[in-house]
Write a protein that holds these residues in place. Structure first.
Motif, PDB file in Angstrom:
ATOM      1  N   LEU A   1      -8.146  10.425  -3.110  1.00 32.35           N
ATOM      2  CA  LEU A   1      -8.865   9.855  -4.246  1.00 32.35           C
ATOM      3  C   LEU A   1      -8.291   8.482  -4.593  1.00 32.35           C
ATOM      4  O   LEU A   1      -9.035   7.523  -4.850  1.00 32.35           O
ATOM      5  CB  LEU A   1      -8.753  10.798  -5.455  1.00 32.35           C
ATOM      6  CG  LEU A   1      -9.382  10.275  -6.747  1.00 32.35           C
ATOM      7  CD1 LEU A   1     -10.885  10.082  -6.586  1.00 32.35           C
ATOM      8  CD2 LEU A   1      -9.080  11.203  -7.908  1.00 32.35           C
ATOM      9  N   LEU A   2      -6.970   8.369  -4.576  1.00 33.14           N
ATOM     10  CA  LEU A   2      -6.347   7.081  -4.897  1.00 33.14           C
ATOM     11  C   LEU A   2      -6.791   6.019  -3.895  1.00 33.14           C
ATOM     12  O   LEU A   2      -7.152   4.891  -4.277  1.00 33.14           O
ATOM     13  CB  LEU A   2      -4.817   7.221  -4.908  1.00 33.14           C
ATOM     14  CG  LEU A   2      -4.036   5.922  -5.113  1.00 33.14           C
ATOM     15  CD1 LEU A   2      -4.460   5.176  -6.381  1.00 33.14           C
ATOM     16  CD2 LEU A   2      -2.526   6.197  -5.169  1.00 33.14           C
TER      17      LEU A   2
ATOM     18  N   THR B   1       0.833  -1.203   0.000  1.00 35.25           N
ATOM     19  CA  THR B   1       0.000   0.000   0.000  1.00 35.25           C
ATOM     20  C   THR B   1       0.870   1.256   0.000  1.00 35.25           C
ATOM     21  O   THR B   1       0.584   2.224  -0.708  1.00 35.25           O
ATOM     22  CB  THR B   1      -0.933  -0.001   1.230  1.00 35.25           C
ATOM     23  OG1 THR B   1      -1.765  -1.167   1.164  1.00 35.25           O
ATOM     24  CG2 THR B   1      -1.801   1.242   1.269  1.00 35.25           C
TER      25      THR B   1
ATOM     26  N   MET C   1     -12.374   0.603  -3.646  1.00 37.25           N
ATOM     27  CA  MET C   1     -13.529   0.074  -4.368  1.00 37.25           C
ATOM     28  C   MET C   1     -13.090  -0.905  -5.456  1.00 37.25           C
ATOM     29  O   MET C   1     -13.912  -1.392  -6.227  1.00 37.25           O
ATOM     30  CB  MET C   1     -14.354   1.219  -4.976  1.00 37.25           C
ATOM     31  CG  MET C   1     -13.593   2.097  -5.932  1.00 37.25           C
ATOM     32  SD  MET C   1     -14.562   3.529  -6.518  1.00 37.25           S
ATOM     33  CE  MET C   1     -15.302   2.813  -8.016  1.00 37.25           C
ATOM     34  N   SER C   2     -11.777  -1.212  -5.487  1.00 36.61           N
ATOM     35  CA  SER C   2     -11.248  -2.070  -6.552  1.00 36.61           C
ATOM     36  C   SER C   2     -10.503  -3.259  -5.950  1.00 36.61           C
ATOM     37  O   SER C   2     -10.532  -3.479  -4.744  1.00 36.61           O
ATOM     38  CB  SER C   2     -10.286  -1.266  -7.438  1.00 36.61           C
ATOM     39  OG  SER C   2     -10.889  -0.068  -7.881  1.00 36.61           O
ATOM     40  N   SER C   3      -9.819  -3.982  -6.814  1.00 36.93           N
ATOM     41  CA  SER C   3      -9.159  -5.214  -6.395  1.00 36.93           C
ATOM     42  C   SER C   3      -7.859  -4.974  -5.646  1.00 36.93           C
ATOM     43  O   SER C   3      -7.251  -5.914  -5.142  1.00 36.93           O
ATOM     44  CB  SER C   3      -8.895  -6.084  -7.625  1.00 36.93           C
ATOM     45  OG  SER C   3      -8.306  -5.305  -8.653  1.00 36.93           O
ATOM     46  N   GLY C   4      -7.414  -3.721  -5.524  1.00 35.80           N
ATOM     47  CA  GLY C   4      -6.222  -3.423  -4.749  1.00 35.80           C
ATOM     48  C   GLY C   4      -6.530  -3.273  -3.259  1.00 35.80           C
ATOM     49  O   GLY C   4      -5.627  -3.220  -2.439  1.00 35.80           O
ATOM     50  N   ARG C   5      -7.797  -3.248  -2.928  1.00 35.64           N
ATOM     51  CA  ARG C   5      -8.244  -3.047  -1.549  1.00 35.64           C
ATOM     52  C   ARG C   5      -7.595  -4.004  -0.551  1.00 35.64           C
ATOM     53  O   ARG C   5      -7.516  -5.197  -0.803  1.00 35.64           O
ATOM     54  CB  ARG C   5      -9.764  -3.272  -1.509  1.00 35.64           C
ATOM     55  CG  ARG C   5     -10.360  -3.462  -0.129  1.00 35.64           C
ATOM     56  CD  ARG C   5     -11.867  -3.637  -0.185  1.00 35.64           C
ATOM     57  NE  ARG C   5     -12.330  -4.781  -0.963  1.00 35.64           N
ATOM     58  CZ  ARG C   5     -12.298  -6.044  -0.537  1.00 35.64           C
ATOM     59  NH1 ARG C   5     -11.808  -6.333   0.655  1.00 35.64           N
ATOM     60  NH2 ARG C   5     -12.743  -7.020  -1.301  1.00 35.64           N
ATOM     61  N   CYS C   6      -7.140  -3.475   0.565  1.00 38.62           N
ATOM     62  CA  CYS C   6      -6.692  -4.321   1.670  1.00 38.62           C
ATOM     63  C   CYS C   6      -6.839  -3.533   2.971  1.00 38.62           C
ATOM     64  O   CYS C   6      -7.154  -2.336   2.965  1.00 38.62           O
ATOM     65  CB  CYS C   6      -5.254  -4.792   1.476  1.00 38.62           C
ATOM     66  SG  CYS C   6      -4.028  -3.484   1.448  1.00 38.62           S
ATOM     67  N   TRP C   7      -6.638  -4.214   4.081  1.00 35.87           N
ATOM     68  CA  TRP C   7      -6.805  -3.601   5.397  1.00 35.87           C
ATOM     69  C   TRP C   7      -5.931  -2.363   5.534  1.00 35.87           C
ATOM     70  O   TRP C   7      -6.358  -1.357   6.088  1.00 35.87           O
ATOM     71  CB  TRP C   7      -6.460  -4.636   6.479  1.00 35.87           C
ATOM     72  CG  TRP C   7      -6.694  -4.189   7.881  1.00 35.87           C
ATOM     73  CD1 TRP C   7      -7.863  -4.279   8.592  1.00 35.87           C
ATOM     74  CD2 TRP C   7      -5.729  -3.596   8.765  1.00 35.87           C
ATOM     75  NE1 TRP C   7      -7.673  -3.786   9.868  1.00 35.87           N
ATOM     76  CE2 TRP C   7      -6.387  -3.361  10.004  1.00 35.87           C
ATOM     77  CE3 TRP C   7      -4.387  -3.241   8.635  1.00 35.87           C
ATOM     78  CZ2 TRP C   7      -5.729  -2.793  11.105  1.00 35.87           C
ATOM     79  CZ3 TRP C   7      -3.733  -2.670   9.724  1.00 35.87           C
ATOM     80  CH2 TRP C   7      -4.403  -2.449  10.942  1.00 35.87           C
TER      81      TRP C   7
ATOM     82  N   ILE D   1     -10.238   4.930  -4.752  1.00 37.90           N
ATOM     83  CA  ILE D   1     -10.278   4.057  -5.938  1.00 37.90           C
ATOM     84  C   ILE D   1      -9.785   2.650  -5.588  1.00 37.90           C
ATOM     85  O   ILE D   1     -10.415   1.645  -5.933  1.00 37.90           O
ATOM     86  CB  ILE D   1      -9.431   4.658  -7.078  1.00 37.90           C
ATOM     87  CG1 ILE D   1     -10.082   5.949  -7.599  1.00 37.90           C
ATOM     88  CG2 ILE D   1      -9.248   3.662  -8.212  1.00 37.90           C
ATOM     89  CD1 ILE D   1      -9.236   6.734  -8.592  1.00 37.90           C
ATOM     90  N   LEU D   2      -8.660   2.559  -4.879  1.00 37.75           N
ATOM     91  CA  LEU D   2      -8.149   1.243  -4.482  1.00 37.75           C
ATOM     92  C   LEU D   2      -9.192   0.496  -3.663  1.00 37.75           C
ATOM     93  O   LEU D   2      -9.415  -0.703  -3.858  1.00 37.75           O
ATOM     94  CB  LEU D   2      -6.867   1.389  -3.657  1.00 37.75           C
ATOM     95  CG  LEU D   2      -5.645   1.976  -4.356  1.00 37.75           C
ATOM     96  CD1 LEU D   2      -4.523   2.205  -3.349  1.00 37.75           C
ATOM     97  CD2 LEU D   2      -5.167   1.077  -5.502  1.00 37.75           C
TER      98      LEU D   2
ATOM     99  N   SER E   1      -5.018  -0.367   3.196  1.00 34.10           N
ATOM    100  CA  SER E   1      -5.500   0.758   2.387  1.00 34.10           C
ATOM    101  C   SER E   1      -6.812   1.312   2.923  1.00 34.10           C
ATOM    102  O   SER E   1      -7.046   2.511   2.873  1.00 34.10           O
ATOM    103  CB  SER E   1      -5.649   0.351   0.906  1.00 34.10           C
ATOM    104  OG  SER E   1      -6.733  -0.549   0.728  1.00 34.10           O
ATOM    105  N   ASP E   2      -7.683   0.450   3.462  1.00 30.75           N
ATOM    106  CA  ASP E   2      -9.013   0.950   3.838  1.00 30.75           C
ATOM    107  C   ASP E   2      -9.223   1.183   5.335  1.00 30.75           C
ATOM    108  O   ASP E   2     -10.210   1.797   5.731  1.00 30.75           O
ATOM    109  CB  ASP E   2     -10.129   0.076   3.226  1.00 30.75           C
ATOM    110  CG  ASP E   2     -10.238  -1.323   3.825  1.00 30.75           C
ATOM    111  OD1 ASP E   2      -9.667  -1.581   4.891  1.00 30.75           O
ATOM    112  OD2 ASP E   2     -10.918  -2.159   3.199  1.00 30.75           O
ATOM    113  N   THR E   3      -8.313   0.693   6.173  1.00 31.85           N
ATOM    114  CA  THR E   3      -8.529   0.802   7.615  1.00 31.85           C
ATOM    115  C   THR E   3      -7.361   1.461   8.342  1.00 31.85           C
ATOM    116  O   THR E   3      -7.521   1.977   9.444  1.00 31.85           O
ATOM    117  CB  THR E   3      -8.768  -0.614   8.208  1.00 31.85           C
ATOM    118  OG1 THR E   3      -9.861  -1.221   7.523  1.00 31.85           O
ATOM    119  CG2 THR E   3      -9.076  -0.571   9.695  1.00 31.85           C
TER     120      THR E   3
END
Lengths: 330, 330, 330, 330
Positions: free
Chosen positions: B230-231, B214, B237-243, B234-235, B245-247
């Protein structure tokens, strides 16, 4: 791909960027489409479905024929598409020579002239630096270039559920969106030209890292005696969670409906991932950005291509890393 | 940590594993606690809060004193704890010599005798192979050993919200769970002894990979002109998502309430992550499992320790990888 | 391997380390040898050739028989060897349980008693930390332990051209040297106990890095149009030069008499290299030393073991990395 | 750099490649030189020393002045050099826009016209694919392009001891050699155009791998108790030997007269190595060649640039990897 805007009232002194009002009047006029491959063909079909006349071209006659039967007009080369349509979408393989439609040297593919005020939308995945060069070239011809690479595979292209990441002049986004929403479920504005590509490349790099990481982790856990379904469950409720662990698990039997359950057929091929990682690597090199894991992920997918995994889904890295009991040795 | 079960009716010929019924009668009897560090102290406090008499020990008198004032009985060394309690929880730093309470050589820390039928629960993070050795040693003494490492930091330890990953004989899980639920929100049974450690190590290896990935990705995107918020969106809501990146996004300003917003203070220290990755590496080496990204992640956190990041949160890898404009050179 | 010194005049109060004079008198007395594998057998033969009576043991009767026919006395287990010889050489596979002759738990292999004043020389490749533990154990029994791992393969073992890297008390080096020079061309004193192993592990880690690096480089050069022989010549006169490029080139056809010219048969097997790299990794982890390339080299050799290269020479990494034209894909 | 051949008897119908005889007559006629930086200036001086009239240009007036005082003719831009000289040597930084003298877009640097029959020798280090493009462009203008990157630093440039690796039409090699021997001790013909660059890039990639590998190995050995000089000696007589261990050892105190003995001042800067590794990476990506260690070496030098090592000698990776005791943590 490029998307030329038709504007009936164009005059010599028309400002380069037409007001939105004139653009909305332009709807349902002809849209050009260059590149009718696995992705481009269903995308062009969706434009037809939404009532847009399509004028298209591709190097393979069979691809053209199928679209022709659905009502598209087929022409011989990209230049002819650009002659007739003033909104053009391109969806080309990431071969550098092909992708440089506006700046390349090939007489067969180079578009030297576009209509003034045209909108060119490129959905190929390429180096953002090339997108920027094309935008400059387009501007010189009085046209607008936007990059709009997609996420989602052939299935999403067929069902019109792609995600488009769009870079370019913000004033033009609405015009691009009008066409892209015919082909995708999400159309995200990312910023200046090249940022669509940047977002795509960034996502796929992190995706590759997550997929290899998940494969290593699942393999290690199994060898340590953990049940793979249980391990996936634990990871997914913990900080190891990622898309590759909870949505596209690479271990056969852990999830339904993913390539790991089907001998890694279908999905997103290893060689396509290797290409995207090559783009990420080149982009990182050019911007002097350290990407140690992204770089190693690239190398692993490159090694996989060398060892027969080129056309398997990229989640087959689990299989690649798994020890072959027979070969294991002492 | 070990957890000795008291069973009043123990006879010479008592079967090794007591039936569950006798265990439930054992509740609210004394629980031993060895290791009152940053994690162990709040855990022991939670046992006191739930009404368990606690008998504890630690090398640092101050830690002991605080618990004593809350009603715990303090003794001099682990052996005394084992003499008196037949349920013992241990929470020790991952120093190999300390962690080998049952199999080590140190006369000060070695427990040579435990009560027959005792339950020993070790919440330290150690090599699963060591857990297995301890289980064998415990069995020889007529006791039961379970590994129950935690995820969640000091905050979760204080609020009783830890997650325990438990490995050991399934019949004993209920007994362990009774105590662990006083200290944690989730208690997950993972399988045979050692699998609790395996799950912990696997999760943290994937976590480290996701965090570095990340950080590289966000850094690359920013350099390519993307807005970091913004990046991240985008990540996610996409397949790059991980804990990561989002938490727990590592880029300052993208999220609130995470260490990246506080100069990487607090959280999970780089040197602790380096240690866990060392365990993952050793375990992978011993089981001949290829872990290329896990291995490189280990090296990166090791390099960070060498460059002054040891006590910063592990998300500071974003800062470590980011080019220092002044130093950048040509 | 251990090497017990016979000293006829040993008394209760003999100082632990005998003066050199008494040692030289000890020559041509019985030498114990434990481990008669691919390496151990020719080493023991060389001791016989130099006139040393040998008392040996191995788990495989065939290995023992061959040595017996050459005049060695064969006994049932290591303990018997230690009972009779006071200089013992050991050459065991790097299986941890086997290698812990003095500190292990196995009743079949554990040596619990050695003669006072014995000299034990271990030529196995093991973790230096284990060597240190064994030295402590030996000292408690009144004996001296030295680590003396070798470089050079089966050929060097047969011709007596091995290099020994020796760690241990400096005063004892002369005694060890006396025996080791029967089996090797170079006997290098490295420092305190464990440093022989350290030197071996360090050399092999750098060797692996050089070999993979050379393979990548040669492969890249060939793909860029360079003749492999010419490229090797250029590297070898430049700063890219290394043992793998100038003495053991991995590209078929570049050099004569190396495994690359013989389909990677013979030489030093990939799985042996993977083991040594595992030792290097574990040692680096325990000493908190960053070894990013060494670590990745380990992973690559581990992946090769998983893909059928376990018994090929370690220079076959060139073949592993080389793209298979058929599989290459787009 | 380009090297234009003057040929007095050139006629309209002169064949593109002049016979060697006419070339030898051309000696001591004017030689163009573009790029008078750290490397280019001493190279141009050596041409002057050998009696060649030099016509040169550079963006920095000071560099020009120094050469002017030595007798060179200074002109305003590359195009003027190409107008007057028919042998031109270029030595430019690896900035892509600067390096594309023949194919670039910049009006200030682009050379649109060269004399027919000119010889252009480029000693910059660039992507071999760009060299090929320039050769095609040169051929269209009736000129010959050769790539001739150097190994050896500023010292070798001053003393005329550089090594040139030359790619291009074999028939032209003698003409190139005539000039290059004025500036270098070795002039090696590598094959078709681009192979000079390929050899340079390959060598530097292997050099970087060897240097980092040596640094990791020395660091690990020291931590395991080995004396660094002794370890270097052992490696250098064993299979771990490489240029970085035996000629340019990165550990302070092991060797005399190398940058490690002078706080890593002088030598070959980390940022220059990072650039060359970027070229290697891009070239490998474009040819689909897996270079896992080369790629990681690139990332490590990139991280070093980000952490203040940009202008230190590339052997300072030893310092970068070495744990800082104060920062080490638990």
């Amino acid at each position: 791909m490029f998307c030329f805007r038709l504007h009936r009232f164009a005059l010599m002194n028309t400002p380069l960027y037409l007001p939105v009002s004139s653009r909305s009047m332009a709807s349902k006029t002809q849209v050009g489409f260059i590149g009718l491959g696995n992705m481009g063909k269903p995308m062009a079909k969706n434009l037809l479905k939404h009532g847009y006349p399509v004028i298209a071209t591709d190097v393979f006659p069979e691809s053209c024929k199928e679209l022709q039967e659905l009502g598209a007009q087929i022409v011989d080369n990209p230049a002819e598409v650009a002659d007739q349509a003033d909104r053009v979408v391109t969806m080309l393989p990431s071969n550098p020579s092909l992708s440089r439609l506006l700046t390349g040297y090939s007489p067969n593919t180079r578009i030297k002239k576009v209509k003034k005020g045209s909108l060119l939308i490129d959905s190929s995945t390429i180096d953002p630096a090339v997108s920027k060069e094309m935008a400059v070239a387009a501007e010189k011809m009085g046209a607008v270039f936007m990059d709009a690479p997609v996420s989602g595979g052939v299935g999403a292209a067929s069902s019109g559920k792609l995600t488009f990441m769009v870079g370019g002049v913000e004033e033009e986004f609405t015009a691009a969106q009008e066409l892209l929403t015919c082909m995708g479920a999400n159309v995200v504005y990312c910023g200046a030209v090249g940022t669509g590509q940047a977002a795509k490349i960034c996502n796929n790099m992190l995706l590759a890292i997550g997929m290899i990481g998940t494969s290593e982790t699942m393999n290690l856990g199994i060898r340590l005696g953990l049940d793979p379904k249980l391990l996936a469950k634990i990871l997914n409720m913990s900080s190891g969670r990622c898309w590759s662990s909870d949505t596209y698990n690479p271990v056969p039997g852990v999830m339904e409906g993913v390539p790991s359950g089907n001998n890694y057929q279908g999905g997103f091929g290893t060689q396509l991932m290797a290409k995207d990682l090559g783009l990420a690597q080149t982009t990182a090199t050019n911007t002097k950005t350290p990407v140690p894991l992204g770089s190693l992920a690239h190398q692993i997918y490159r090694m996989m291509c060398a060892r027969g995994y080129a056309s398997k889904d990229f989640s087959s890295v689990f299989q690649f890393l798994r020890e072959d009991e027979e070969n294991e040795g002492a």
